[in-house]
Scaffold this motif. Structure first.
Motif, PDB file in Angstrom:
ATOM      1  N   ARG A 179       0.628  21.585 -74.494  1.00 22.50           N
ATOM      2  CA  ARG A 179      -0.806  21.276 -74.221  1.00 22.50           C
ATOM      3  C   ARG A 179      -1.108  21.723 -73.022  1.00 22.50           C
ATOM      4  O   ARG A 179      -2.468  22.428 -73.441  1.00 22.50           O
ATOM      5  CB  ARG A 179      -1.075  19.625 -74.569  1.00 22.50           C
ATOM      6  CG  ARG A 179      -1.508  18.601 -76.125  1.00 22.50           C
ATOM      7  CD  ARG A 179      -1.655  17.109 -75.391  1.00 22.50           C
ATOM      8  NE  ARG A 179      -1.230  16.628 -77.023  1.00 22.50           N
ATOM      9  CZ  ARG A 179      -0.382  15.697 -76.773  1.00 22.50           C
ATOM     10  NH1 ARG A 179      -0.007  15.333 -75.760  1.00 22.50           N
ATOM     11  NH2 ARG A 179      -0.202  14.380 -77.871  1.00 22.50           N
ATOM     12  N   THR A 199      -0.967  17.283 -81.364  1.00 22.05           N
ATOM     13  CA  THR A 199      -2.181  17.201 -82.197  1.00 22.05           C
ATOM     14  C   THR A 199      -2.485  15.408 -82.024  1.00 22.05           C
ATOM     15  O   THR A 199      -3.757  15.612 -82.167  1.00 22.05           O
ATOM     16  CB  THR A 199      -2.692  17.455 -82.705  1.00 22.05           C
ATOM     17  OG1 THR A 199      -2.294  17.794 -84.251  1.00 22.05           O
ATOM     18  CG2 THR A 199      -2.762  19.382 -82.747  1.00 22.05           C
ATOM     19  N   SER A 214      -7.137  24.570 -79.073  1.00 16.12           N
ATOM     20  CA  SER A 214      -7.051  24.943 -77.371  1.00 16.12           C
ATOM     21  C   SER A 214      -6.809  26.058 -76.631  1.00 16.12           C
ATOM     22  O   SER A 214      -6.223  25.625 -75.369  1.00 16.12           O
ATOM     23  CB  SER A 214      -5.863  23.148 -77.657  1.00 16.12           C
ATOM     24  OG  SER A 214      -4.249  24.156 -78.268  1.00 16.12           O
TER      25      SER A 214
END
Length: 319
Positions: A179, A199, A214
């Motif tokens: 992430r 996710t 993202s």
């Protein structure tokens, strides 16, 4: 230079016949996610630099001989007299090989940010990274993040394959790093499990949308026999898997797909053609034993392209 990549390569031993626990003879090859993709790209005519560390032991020499034979640039590979080259053993009870890794304390685990050549990264047309390298330890993680930072400053597009390895770290650690990196990634090449891991969405379409939100312009989910689901510059594309009737060894298929996709970007092919080409490249690898031995040649791909659409991509939007 076309592509810069870095990571660990290992020498691989596997039975020439039968299973590992009863094998009298072992064949010797090499493997490693980034290295496999680098070899695939080199076979397609691209100039690729692979950065790593290997030992001065005979296995390190074997690795370098393979790299040089495959045409990779190896001037940024450091050799360590004190640490061993990583090793893996591959068993094939089915076409889904079982791989045992012996990489703790390897030469590549001593990679640092200083191993990354700024000029090589900033002059590349693509940087390709995977999530395996950051999982090897703080030094390799710093090397991967330095490559990512240099690429960002030089506007070099980055492709990233999470390549989650539970032998190296847990899901929470991996997802947190993925992430953090995704805002700097242009092309995300993952599988279904990784899309859901990053996710938290079990529905694949929701997961793909969240991944695109993202940062990556291209989110490509490799789904094995179910083909590919992608969201590229806001356009959803689905491509079927390439049928293989003589599957031998599935290891290396994702790395070959990555090489095929990057080749399509470097040569200006359309998205759908690029995804189909990547699926075709992956299908060739699984017809052979070994991580990279079945990667297609430039002539092989040219012959395939001659039978398919070659529409170029439209100009990408400004970032």
């Amino acid at each position: 230079m076309d592509v810069f990549t870095l990571g660990e390569a290992m020498v691989c031993f596997s039975p020439t016949t039968g299973l590992l626990d009863a094998a009298a003879h072992l064949g010797c090859s090499v493997g490693g996610a980034e290295l496999n993709t680098a070899i695939g790209l080199s076979r397609l005519g691209h100039h690729v630099q692979w950065t790593s560390r290997v030992s001065t032991d005979p296995l390190g020499s074997r690795l370098l001989a393979v790299l040089e034979a495959e045409g990779l640039t190896t001037n940024r590979i450091r050799r360590s007299p004190d640490l061993p080259t990583g090793l893996m053993l591959k068993d094939r009870p089915t076409t889904e090989a079982r791989v045992l890794y012996y990489r703790r304390g390897s030469a590549a685990s001593a990679l640092t940010a200083e191993d990354v050549d700024e000029d090589a990264v900033s002059s590349a047309r693509f940087v390709h990274l995977t999530g395996i390298t950051p999982a090897l330890g703080p030094g390799p993680a710093a090397a991967a993040e330095r490559a990512l930072a240099i690429a960002g400053a030089a506007a070099v597009p980055v492709s990233f394959d999470p390549n989650f390895r539970p032998q190296l770290w847990n899901e929470r650690q991996a997802a947190a790093l993925y992430r953090r990196l995704l805002p700097s990634v242009d092309h995300l090449l993952c599988n279904e499990a990784e899309a859901r891991l990053i996710t938290g969405h079990q529905d694949l379409d929701r997961a793909v949308s969240a991944l695109a939100d993202s940062g990556p312009r291209h989110v490509i989910v490799k789904r094995s026999a179910d083909g590919v689901t992608a969201l590229c510059d806001g356009e959803q594309v689905r491509v079927p898997a390439w049928h293989v009737s003589d599957l031998v060894d599935s290891v290396g298929a994702g790395d070959a797909f990555n090489a095929g996709w990057l080749h399509s970007r470097l040569t200006g092919l359309g998205v759908r053609t690029g995804l189909r080409l990547a699926a075709f490249a992956a299908a060739q690898v699984v017809r052979h034993a070994g991580d990279y031995e079945g990667f297609p040649s430039a002539t092989h791909i040219a012959d395939w392209l001659a039978e398919h659409d070659r529409q170029p991509d439209p100009a990408p939007p400004q970032r």
